[in-house]
Scaffold this active site. Structure first.
Site, PDB file in Angstrom:
ATOM      1  N   CYS A 109     119.515  72.703   4.156  1.00 50.17           N
ATOM      2  CA  CYS A 109     119.548  72.734   5.616  1.00 50.17           C
ATOM      3  C   CYS A 109     118.338  73.516   6.128  1.00 50.17           C
ATOM      4  O   CYS A 109     118.140  74.669   5.733  1.00 50.17           O
ATOM      5  CB  CYS A 109     120.835  73.395   6.096  1.00 50.17           C
ATOM      6  SG  CYS A 109     120.865  73.627   7.890  1.00 50.17           S
ATOM      7  N   TYR A 142     108.441  22.288  29.686  1.00 44.62           N
ATOM      8  CA  TYR A 142     107.981  22.735  31.000  1.00 44.62           C
ATOM      9  C   TYR A 142     106.715  22.059  31.517  1.00 44.62           C
ATOM     10  O   TYR A 142     106.166  22.482  32.522  1.00 44.62           O
ATOM     11  CB  TYR A 142     107.785  24.247  31.010  1.00 44.62           C
ATOM     12  CG  TYR A 142     106.987  24.777  29.825  1.00 44.62           C
ATOM     13  CD1 TYR A 142     105.658  24.423  29.646  1.00 44.62           C
ATOM     14  CD2 TYR A 142     107.579  25.622  28.893  1.00 44.62           C
ATOM     15  CE1 TYR A 142     104.930  24.897  28.563  1.00 44.62           C
ATOM     16  CE2 TYR A 142     106.862  26.110  27.809  1.00 44.62           C
ATOM     17  CZ  TYR A 142     105.534  25.737  27.648  1.00 44.62           C
ATOM     18  OH  TYR A 142     104.821  26.205  26.580  1.00 44.62           O
ATOM     19  N   LYS A 150     103.407  38.963  33.589  1.00 43.58           N
ATOM     20  CA  LYS A 150     103.908  39.593  32.360  1.00 43.58           C
ATOM     21  C   LYS A 150     104.740  40.825  32.687  1.00 43.58           C
ATOM     22  O   LYS A 150     104.293  41.700  33.437  1.00 43.58           O
ATOM     23  CB  LYS A 150     102.719  40.017  31.480  1.00 43.58           C
ATOM     24  CG  LYS A 150     101.916  38.853  30.931  1.00 43.58           C
ATOM     25  CD  LYS A 150     102.609  38.254  29.716  1.00 43.58           C
ATOM     26  CE  LYS A 150     101.636  37.648  28.740  1.00 43.58           C
ATOM     27  NZ  LYS A 150     101.258  38.370  27.601  1.00 43.58           N
ATOM     28  N   GLU A 188     109.690  30.300  37.054  1.00 45.22           N
ATOM     29  CA  GLU A 188     110.500  30.038  35.854  1.00 45.22           C
ATOM     30  C   GLU A 188     110.227  31.078  34.786  1.00 45.22           C
ATOM     31  O   GLU A 188     109.219  31.777  34.839  1.00 45.22           O
ATOM     32  CB  GLU A 188     110.183  28.633  35.333  1.00 45.22           C
ATOM     33  CG  GLU A 188     108.710  28.461  34.961  1.00 45.22           C
ATOM     34  CD  GLU A 188     108.321  27.006  34.716  1.00 45.22           C
ATOM     35  OE1 GLU A 188     108.338  26.227  35.695  1.00 45.22           O
ATOM     36  OE2 GLU A 188     108.014  26.673  33.571  1.00 45.22           O
ATOM     37  N   CYS A 209     125.229  69.606   6.574  1.00 48.99           N
ATOM     38  CA  CYS A 209     125.152  71.005   6.192  1.00 48.99           C
ATOM     39  C   CYS A 209     126.596  71.496   6.201  1.00 48.99           C
ATOM     40  O   CYS A 209     127.246  71.500   7.245  1.00 48.99           O
ATOM     41  CB  CYS A 209     124.307  71.777   7.199  1.00 48.99           C
ATOM     42  SG  CYS A 209     124.534  73.563   7.032  1.00 48.99           S
ATOM     43  N   ASP A 263     109.078  33.479  25.227  1.00 55.58           N
ATOM     44  CA  ASP A 263     108.246  34.062  24.180  1.00 55.58           C
ATOM     45  C   ASP A 263     108.496  33.312  22.879  1.00 55.58           C
ATOM     46  O   ASP A 263     109.289  33.704  22.046  1.00 55.58           O
ATOM     47  CB  ASP A 263     108.601  35.550  24.022  1.00 55.58           C
ATOM     48  CG  ASP A 263     107.525  36.301  23.270  1.00 55.58           C
ATOM     49  OD1 ASP A 263     106.433  35.720  23.052  1.00 55.58           O
ATOM     50  OD2 ASP A 263     107.761  37.463  22.901  1.00 55.58           O
ATOM     51  N   CYS A 280     125.965  78.356  10.157  1.00 59.45           N
ATOM     52  CA  CYS A 280     124.645  77.714  10.321  1.00 59.45           C
ATOM     53  C   CYS A 280     124.235  77.835  11.789  1.00 59.45           C
ATOM     54  O   CYS A 280     124.920  77.319  12.681  1.00 59.45           O
ATOM     55  CB  CYS A 280     124.715  76.247   9.919  1.00 59.45           C
ATOM     56  SG  CYS A 280     123.213  75.343  10.322  1.00 59.45           S
ATOM     57  N   LYS A 294     109.020  32.851  31.420  1.00 60.66           N
ATOM     58  CA  LYS A 294     107.971  32.626  30.421  1.00 60.66           C
ATOM     59  C   LYS A 294     108.595  32.908  29.056  1.00 60.66           C
ATOM     60  O   LYS A 294     108.920  34.052  28.731  1.00 60.66           O
ATOM     61  CB  LYS A 294     106.783  33.545  30.665  1.00 60.66           C
ATOM     62  CG  LYS A 294     105.642  33.297  29.695  1.00 60.66           C
ATOM     63  CD  LYS A 294     104.408  34.086  30.071  1.00 60.66           C
ATOM     64  CE  LYS A 294     103.192  33.674  29.266  1.00 60.66           C
ATOM     65  NZ  LYS A 294     103.345  33.771  27.835  1.00 60.66           N
ATOM     66  N   CYS A 305     119.666  76.901   7.825  1.00 63.61           N
ATOM     67  CA  CYS A 305     120.353  77.997   7.139  1.00 63.61           C
ATOM     68  C   CYS A 305     120.182  77.985   5.626  1.00 63.61           C
ATOM     69  O   CYS A 305     120.669  78.885   4.936  1.00 63.61           O
ATOM     70  CB  CYS A 305     121.838  78.004   7.500  1.00 63.61           C
ATOM     71  SG  CYS A 305     122.745  76.633   6.772  1.00 63.61           S
TER      72      CYS A 305
HETATM   73  S1  IVH Z   1     103.054  26.237  31.437  1.00 68.54           S
HETATM   74  C1  IVH Z   1      99.291  24.107  32.079  1.00 68.54           C
HETATM   75  N1  IVH Z   1     105.427  27.353  31.400  1.00 68.54           N
HETATM   76  O1  IVH Z   1     102.805  30.669  27.685  1.00 68.54           O
HETATM   77  C2  IVH Z   1     100.248  25.216  31.884  1.00 68.54           C
HETATM   78  N2  IVH Z   1     103.896  27.941  29.673  1.00 68.54           N
HETATM   79  O2  IVH Z   1     100.467  32.351  27.965  1.00 68.54           O
HETATM   80  C3  IVH Z   1     100.817  25.196  30.526  1.00 68.54           C
HETATM   81  N3  IVH Z   1     104.815  29.499  28.038  1.00 68.54           N
HETATM   82  O3  IVH Z   1     100.542  28.330  26.471  1.00 68.54           O
HETATM   83  C4  IVH Z   1     101.749  26.258  30.276  1.00 68.54           C
HETATM   84  N4  IVH Z   1     106.814  29.677  28.923  1.00 68.54           N
HETATM   85  O4  IVH Z   1     102.892  28.512  25.341  1.00 68.54           O
HETATM   86  C5  IVH Z   1     104.233  27.268  30.789  1.00 68.54           C
HETATM   87  N5  IVH Z   1     107.569  28.202  31.490  1.00 68.54           N
HETATM   88  C6  IVH Z   1     106.385  28.121  30.874  1.00 68.54           C
HETATM   89  C7  IVH Z   1     106.090  28.841  29.696  1.00 68.54           C
HETATM   90  C8  IVH Z   1     104.826  28.723  29.130  1.00 68.54           C
HETATM   91  C9  IVH Z   1     106.024  30.048  27.932  1.00 68.54           C
HETATM   92  C10 IVH Z   1     103.704  29.769  27.108  1.00 68.54           C
HETATM   93  C11 IVH Z   1     102.911  28.558  26.746  1.00 68.54           C
HETATM   94  C12 IVH Z   1     101.528  28.877  27.248  1.00 68.54           C
HETATM   95  C13 IVH Z   1     101.519  30.363  27.214  1.00 68.54           C
HETATM   96  C14 IVH Z   1     100.447  30.976  28.082  1.00 68.54           C
END
Ligand code: IVH
Length: 706
Positions: free
Chosen positions: A421, A233, A327, A121, A440, A125, A446, A123, A424
């Protein structure tokens, strides 16, 4: 080991390095979770933390319980919100920075790799949040804090529209902690920043910081103005009480079904996969579309699906062993802005650009980034010597986002736009009052403008003369062989023999003919051959090569098609020019004014005398099958290039457009077509395969019905 070793930053003494790293990690972590702006990028932080972790693995005696590696999230940041203890600890995740790291993790958890179905899934931000529901009612929203205790932000969480006040469904527990990520959608972030800029206020650095600031507002009405959203999640504490437990709760993917049933947002990009191959494909695919999601993502999270297996694998003090965060390479890095210089372009526009300490970002090394104009430099607030945030998102051109103000030493200096410039010495001026750009005005002599114009003639979109690039153009002008572009097509071997770039240092010409040092090199001869061939290019390319302001390929094609010769264009009135589809009043005025300048006319006349094409012969064998039709081609076609598609359409009397609208008659869809095909579909514009397009070219719309 010496007790007095100096705390240098790169000490060989592991204890000293450890102390140094602990200090750095703690400082940056406090900034990240607190109210101070971070002074290093996330990627740099990750690198510090990773070095610390590796050092502790090699020297376990250094890893004391209060090391930052043992903490989750922020520790001891004073905030003013009430602190609340999580019923179940909020864990962090271990990181993988490469596919090898992912494979190593799979090997660690599986008896054999491929044993476990893995939930993959995005991650997100954003900021992690824990939502507590009692008997289905939302009672608390708490930030992660140090993982054990967080801040009570319930009032703010209640303003988030997608967080339900009451859980729905048939299986509502007595108590549940739901974990997720609060984020600000990228689009909302961009709108917010546009508004701030209009109001003359400083923009936010990124959506994550904005979301953090919004969620931690003392005044919830401010939070309510920001369209925050959430994706959930994970579950923390869970007590079913009298309720019947949900049957799907035995797997991670089942949890997402349950969350959705309760009315909570879950990711639409989740997949359950088995084995390294499909997982690698998923990661690559997600990275390719990382900017297509509504929120920013910085990687993917991989989780063992089966919760019994999760329990068996267990957790370390800070992170589960059954999950890992992959990452993506960072798109935002920090580097030093060493200087700001200006570039004088072919139209005289003077553009400031930053020169940075070279840095790797999103897979390429970046040294220069445009700063557009003097107002942008002011708006961004960057000083020479600043540490700056550099961003390169996807295919986007690298951009200096702004300074890291907290990293200033006081030695930074403000940049001044030059008044003259640099090439020139002519005083720079706005072309008309209120222009953002300075120019210019010395277009005629130029050297920077002349070199750029000559190099532009050689570029692909103009006459496409191989060998005639920036370097060749500069050599021709600097050696005095060319005063400007007028005599370009008169160049002869004797001229090039005086240009060091085009002569032999020794007798190294490789054509079998005997030569001596000082003779024109193979490259020089190729330049002459290519220039000769360029004389035959179609009229529109010749028009493009004149560097008339506002006259790019589209306007040039339109002019060439409508008038068929340079003389006719020159003789046309401004109204006649403006009446051409795809030209309009601004371009018409610019063309008219251009031909009023003597030295411009001299260029055209010199080119004509040298045999450059000044009129297109209409190919009578091509039937005007597309008269009145507007056609868009998208994706890659087998037997056409981007240019030849347009050529084919225009020469048959059609209009080649680049955007799909309800006025489009046909969209030709090639391989890997993107949003244009989708737009055609939604507008109901007929779509053609390449074969159908060829039929259309040959026989017009009637040929499609056949
Ligand atoms: S699971 C026990 N799933 O990433 C596991 N975390 O770097 C708990 N985060 O603390 C985290 N997307 O704030 C999980 N799909 C995702 C996530 C996710 C973002 C964040 C979360 C976590 C941090 C770790």
């Amino acid at each position: 080991m010496s007790e007095t070793s100096a705390p240098t930053s790169q000490s060989d003494d592991p204890r000293a390095r450890h102390q140094d790293l602990v200090q750095q990690v703690e400082e940056h972590r406090a900034r990240y979770y607190g109210d101070d702006a971070p002074t290093i990028s996330d990627a740099q932080y990750d690198a510090l933390e990773r070095e610390l972790r590796e050092l502790e693995e090699a020297h376990p005696e250094l890893a004391e319980p209060d090391s930052p590696t043992q903490l989750v999230g922020s520790a001891r940041v004073e905030t003013g919100f009430a602190s609340v203890r999580h019923r179940e600890r909020m864990m962090s995740l271990d990181n993988a920075f490469s596919l090898d790291d992912v494979a190593a993790w799979l090997a660690r958890i599986g008896k054999e790799a491929g044993d476990h179905p893995i939930v993959c899934e995005p991650k997100i931000d954003g900021l992690s949040i824990s939502l507590t529901y009692e008997r289905g009612e939302l009672v608390r929203g708490v930030t992660r804090g140090d993982g054990t205790t967080g801040e009570d932000v319930t009032a703010n969480v209640r303003t988030i529209a997608t967080i339900p006040a009451t859980l729905s469904g048939r299986h509502v527990p007595e108590l549940v902690e739901i974990r997720g990520e609060v984020f600000l959608p990228v689009e909302a972030f961009e709108r917010l920043n546009e508004r701030l800029l209009e109001e003359g206020k400083a923009p936010y650095a990124n959506p994550r910081n904005t979301a953090a600031g919004s969620l931690r507002q003392k005044d919830a009405t401010v939070t309510a103005e920001r369209p925050l959203d959430v994706t959930t999640y994970a579950l923390g504490a869970l007590e079913w009480g009298a309720a019947r437990p949900h049957p799907s709760i035995g797997t991670q993917s089942g949890i997402y079904e349950v969350l959705a049933e309760w009315g909570l947002p879950v990711s639409a990009f989740t997949k359950v996969l088995r084995g390294i191959g499909p997982i690698e494909d998923y990661l690559e695919d997600l990275e390719a579309k990382r900017h297509d999601l509504v929120h920013e993502i910085d990687g993917a999270v991989l989780k063992v699906d089966d919760r019994a297996a999760q329990a068996e694998l267990g957790s370390t003090s800070r992170a589960p062993r059954w999950a890992i965060a992959y990452k993506f390479p960072p798109e935002e890095v920090h580097t030093r802005l060493e200087d700001i210089r200006v570039d004088v372009g072919r139209t005289g526009r003077v553009t400031p650009y930053g020169v940075m300490t070279p840095v790797l970002v999103a897979g390429s090394t970046v040294t220069y980034a445009t700063l557009h104009n003097r107002h942008e430099v002011k708006r961004k607030g960057v000083l020479i010597g600043d540490t700056v945030v550099l961003r390169k998102a996807g295919d986007v051109i690298p951009e200096i986002v702004g300074p890291v103000v907290a990293a200033r030493t006081g030695d930074e200096v403000e940049w001044q736009m030059p008044a003259e410039c640099p090439a020139c010495g002519t005083p720079l001026a706005e072309q008309k009052e209120g222009d953002k750009d300075l120019r210019c005005p010395n277009a005629q002599s130029c050297p920077a403008q002349i070199v750029d114009r000559i190099a532009f003639i050689g570029s692909r979109g103009a006459l496409d003369v191989e060998v005639l690039g920036e370097k060749a153009a500069a050599a021709l002008v600097e050696s005095g062989v060319l005063a400007n572009e007028a005599r370009l097509f008169d160049l002869a071997e004797a001229d090039l023999a005086t240009v060091p770039l085009f002569t032999l240092e020794s007798d190294s010409r490789k054509d079998g003919v005997e030569r001596k040092a000082g003779d024109v090199s193979t490259n020089g001869l190729r330049l002459l051959e290519n220039l000769a061939a360029a004389r035959e290019q179609p009229l529109w390319r010749v028009i493009v090569s004149l560097s008339i302001r506002h006259v790019g390929p589209t306007a040039s094609r339109a002019l060439a098609t409508a008038f068929e010769s340079m003389d006719a264009i020159r003789a046309a009135s401004e109204d006649e020019l403006a009446a051409v589809e795809g030209v309009g009043p601004v371009i018409a005025a610019s063309v008219k004014r251009w031909f009023e300048v003597d030295w411009h006319v001299e260029i055209v006349e010199a080119w004509a005398a040298a045999g450059v094409r000044m009129a297109d012969e209409r190919d009578e064998s091509v039937e005007r099958t597309l008269e009145g039709l507007t056609i868009v081609a998208t994706g890659s076609l087998e037997s056409f290039t981007r240019d030849s598609v347009k050529e084919a359409i225009i020469s048959r009397g059609g209009k080649a457009s680049s955007s799909v609208s309800k006025n489009t008659d046909y969209v030709v869809v090639g391989a890997n077509a993107g949003s244009k095909a989708a737009k055609a579909e939604s507008l109901g514009v007929p779509m053609l395969t390449e074969a159908q397009f060829e039929a259309l070219l040959a026989g017009g719309p009637a040929a499609l019905d056949a």
